[in-house]
Design a protein around this motif. Structure first.
Motif, short mmCIF file in Angstrom:
data_model
loop_
_atom_site.label_atom_id
_atom_site.label_comp_id
_atom_site.label_asym_id
_atom_site.label_seq_id
_atom_site.Cartn_x
_atom_site.Cartn_y
_atom_site.Cartn_z
N LEU A 218 -2.89 4.66 2.08
CA LEU A 218 -3.62 3.45 2.46
C LEU A 218 -4.79 3.15 1.52
O LEU A 218 -5.66 2.36 1.84
CB LEU A 218 -4.10 3.50 3.91
N LEU B 15 0.84 -1.19 0.00
CA LEU B 15 0.00 0.00 0.00
C LEU B 15 0.88 1.25 0.00
O LEU B 15 1.97 1.24 0.55
CB LEU B 15 -0.83 0.03 1.28
N ASP B 16 0.38 2.32 -0.61
CA ASP B 16 1.04 3.61 -0.43
C ASP B 16 0.63 4.14 0.95
O ASP B 16 -0.27 3.60 1.58
CB ASP B 16 0.58 4.61 -1.50
N LEU B 17 1.25 5.23 1.39
CA LEU B 17 0.90 5.77 2.71
C LEU B 17 -0.51 6.34 2.75
O LEU B 17 -1.08 6.54 3.81
CB LEU B 17 1.92 6.83 3.13
#
Lengths: 357, 255
Positions: free
Chosen positions: A266, A262-264
């Protein structure tokens, strides 16, 4: 007599021009020195960067066909969407040994049998392979002769053999024909070139001899009968340290793990494919905590069976190319040749009649 | 959605892992979009007793620290131990090689009686830990990965295979091929072989894999003519405090 029209000749003093010409259209990678005694395929701006005489690179050229870490999908949780990422770029792999050409051929067979691997296929379509002939053994770890890979069997676009004046080059595909058609670089091969090539191949017959006490044809039977050998539960169990080096450097291993990152935010992220190894303790561990191959020795057995038995049963192909990388890289100095000879000796002993009963 | 309140704490350590986080660069902006930092001694003056996630550096070495970490655990819904000191005891574990009173005397001299001390313990040896970020210092990409796992409520498992695995994928020449001893074969991966990529050896800062192949390793040392004591010494640098964990695990297996 080989068909002379399939051959071209590259003069040694045109090598530089050849490599820089290739470089104008795409990335060119070739074996270069890495560290004290190792080599790796890496980008080469010019011919002088190339180590033409090299022992097999740390990682085989499969890293260009299925990279160690590869993004294969992107997702968006909020939109519930998945998108396949297929990316590749044109690349020339120059100076590939016959063992590694065989490794790529094996991977081609595995990856194109259903379900076909689109990511692999896409990268493969963009790769030009230029092989180089080995005139002598790389070292004592190699077993290319028994795996019948000391000579080329296709799978290349162009295949170069170094001779006195230059390289005689066999054209193996339309793409190879295209490269060879540049008359500023290549000239048509002459009958004396073909004669020199034949003499050289004849000399190779005296150099490359089966390296183990088991024939190519018998290898499969040896392994089918060695499933319960003490080799796995005792010797391998004691010696192997499960560092995973043997499979990570193998030109025909293709097991992978899938990781969703996931990217930050989310919300969005990507799915990565990462090389995995059956030698890692957690490889066969499942959700309940059960581990189907908890023993190191049995993990080694699996590796050997995946080279010398299972793919032969299923596809009629050996998964070993004889490149010797697993032996060279093993922390515990486990030698493929010794293992096979020991298994053969065990089989031999078990067949001999027991006299004093 | 309100951002989770995150507090950073430290115990016995060099605070280098906090420095790693503070020094993260551009990724820090994304991190700060995702969390609300309410306490972080190294970068801000504010403090707070109200937090969802506690990120703890350092090991537990005094009775006071035991009380303090229990209090933090009570307040936090999620506890992340980060850095070698917090996850495996780290260099503080070397203290456990000595008699406690001797060590206390050597550090505090005549004042020693004012300083109570206990054997070094990793955080999980005192309170429940939800996430581990091993390493000395932590490897920032892994730290971020763990943070994302914690924020999305999914587990993060520290790889339980050798550093060699990642090192090979990075196509480094093996240190042993250069005639140099390296702890990669017995150390947990997850750092992307950070040290070896940069020409250094693996010091074992992430802790030993659960099942190191003891016989095989001894074989290797013998072949390279490396004395076992030398490697044990190197291993002690980070792993001493984790010995009780290993003994407990072996006892369970025996039963």
């Amino acid at each position: 007599m080989p068909d002379i029209s399939e051959y071209v000749f590259l003069d040694k003093n045109k090598l530089d021009f050849f490599v820089s010409k290739l470089n104008t259209r795409q990335r060119v990678v070739a074996p270069v020195r890495k560290g004290v005694k190792s080599y790796a395929f890496a980008e080469v701006p010019s011919a002088k960067d190339i180590s033409w005489k090299y022992i097999p690179t740390i990682l085989p050229p499969k890293k260009y066909f299925m990279p160690q870490y590869e993004t294969i999908q992107k997702f968006d949780k909020s939109k519930r969407t998945w998108e396949t990422v297929v990316s590749s770029e044109p690349i020339v792999i120059l100076g590939v040994h016959t063992c590694d050409l065989a490794g790529i051929e094996f991977l081609n067979a595995m990856m194109s049998s259903a379900p076909c691997d689109a990511h692999y296929r896409n990268r493969k379509a963009n790769i030009t392979l230029i092989g180089i002939e080995c005139l002598d053994y790389c070292d004592g770890s190699a077993s290319c002769a028994v795996m019948k890979n000391e000579l080329p069997h296709g799978g290349y676009d162009l295949f170069m053999t170094e001779m006195k004046q230059g390289f005689i080059s066999h054209v193996g595909s339309d793409r190879g024909r295209n490269i060879a058609s540049d008359s500023r670089i290549f000239t048509p091969a002459k009958p004396e070139h073909i004669r020199e090539l034949e003499e050289l191949r004849a000399r190779k017959k005296d150099i490359f001899k089966p390296e183990i006490n088991v024939s190519h044809e018998e290898l499969k039977n040896l392994f089918s009968q060695s499933f319960e050998s003490n080799m796995w539960r005792e010797e391998m169990e004691k010696r192997c340290v499960s560092c995973g080096n043997c499979t990570n450097v193998c030109p025909t291993c293709y097991c992978f793990d899938l990781r969703d990152e996931l990217d930050l935010s989310l919300t969005t992220g990507e799915r990565q494919r990462v090389w995995d190894s059956c030698q890692n303790e957690t490889f066969a561990k499942v959700a309940s905590g059960e581990n189907f191959r908890k023993k190191k020795g049995l993990r080694q057995r699996h590796r050997y069976m995946r080279k010398f038995y299972y793919p032969v049963e299923k596809h009629g192909l050996y998964g070993c190319t004889g490149c010797g990388r697993c032996t060279r890289t093993c922390m515990a100095k486990i030698s493929l040749k010794e293992t096979i000879n020991k298994l053969a000796e065990e089989q031999q002993n078990s067949k001999e009649p027991v006299l004093n009963q | 959605m309100t951002k989770p309140r995150v507090a950073f704490f430290d115990f016995a350590c060099c605070e280098g892992c906090q420095l790693q986080v503070a020094n993260m660069g551009e990724t820090l902006l994304d991190v700060l979009q995702a969390i609300d930092v309410v306490e972080f001694r190294e970068v801000m003056s504010e403090k707070s007793d109200d937090y969802d996630v506690a990120i703890v550096e350092g090991s537990i070495t005094t009775p006071h620290a035991v009380e303090r970490i229990k209090e933090i655990r009570r307040k936090a819904s999620v506890l992340i131990a980060y850095g070698s000191c917090a996850t495996i005891g780290g260099v503080n574990g070397m203290k456990n090689n000595f008699n406690l009173d001797d060590i206390r005397g050597s550090v505090y001299g005549e004042q020693a009686r004012y300083f109570e001390t206990i054997p070094t313990r990793a955080i999980h040896q005192v309170v429940l830990v939800d996430y581990f970020v091993n390493g000395c210092p932590v490897y920032i990409p892994e730290f971020v990965k763990v943070l994302k796992s914690a924020l999305s409520g999914i587990p993060y498992r520290v790889p339980d295979h050798a550093v060699c695995v990642e090192c090979k994928l990075n196509e480094n020449e093996c240190m042993y091929d250069k005639g140099i001893t390296c702890l990669g074969p017995v150390t947990k991966a997850g750092c992307n072989s950070w040290c070896v990529n940069n020409g250094n050896i693996c010091y074992g800062c992430r802790g030993m894999v659960t099942n190191p192949a003891v016989d095989g390793q001894k074989d290797i040392l013998e072949k390279h003519k490396i004395p076992l004591a030398w490697v044990e010494n190197k291993m002690n640098m980070y792993n001493k405090a984790c010995e009780p964990d290993r003994e407990a695990r072996l006892n369970v297996e025996k039963r």
